[in-house]
Design an enzyme around this catalytic site. Sequence first.
Site: not given
Length: 227
Positions: A47, A138, A142, A166, A214
């Site tokens: 990541d 994304c 998240y 997040y 994803e």
Amino acid sequence: MSYGRCFTAWRAAAGSHWDDYVRHRFVQGMADGTLPRAGFLNYLVQDYRFLIHFSRAWGLGIVKADTLEEMRACAATVDALINLEMPLHVRICGAEGITPAALEAAEEAPQNLAYTRYVLESGYSGDFLDLLAALAPCVLGYGEIGARLAQEAAPDTPYREWIDTYAGANFQRACVEAGALIDRAVAARLGDAPEALPRWQALERRFATATRLEVAFWGLGLGLGLA
């Protein structure tokens, strides 16, 4: 928390792919603490490499934007990626003995190559809306995952720092702003009823494809190959 009209519609159009993403076994493993640490670290290393290309893709948004307001929004997202998300990866990996140099030198997995190059190609060959549709899963996914896990995760999960990042105010604010950017950009280019246009279906497909990528990316933490 709402991330905007377009995101809500694209999310629904993605169907089961969205739940496969936001409720993936990897995600649930972070919530209950059962995710193997080695798998989490493998994901984090990949990541980190992903975020380098993802930041470039948001930077491409500055090139594709029509207005200074859109340029500022893209620049702010690049700032959040580089100065909020990437330091999280460096901190966690550093505590496990993985140095910044090792992160920089890590070889990209096929899932990483597939996803990041798809997003970049969406921007290179498409317009601002194509790029935003490919970027949205994304950032906003998240945000959704973080907000949910903040409520549902076990108190003693070892992945609390990831969740709190997040779910935190800074990232959630970035999500709201990204959703608003998408809504404004779509309205400016497609009008107030974009769902009636063929262009809308193409954007839904962009979003759904990125969502599927994803899902495959989470598999990096579970030793899974491309779907």
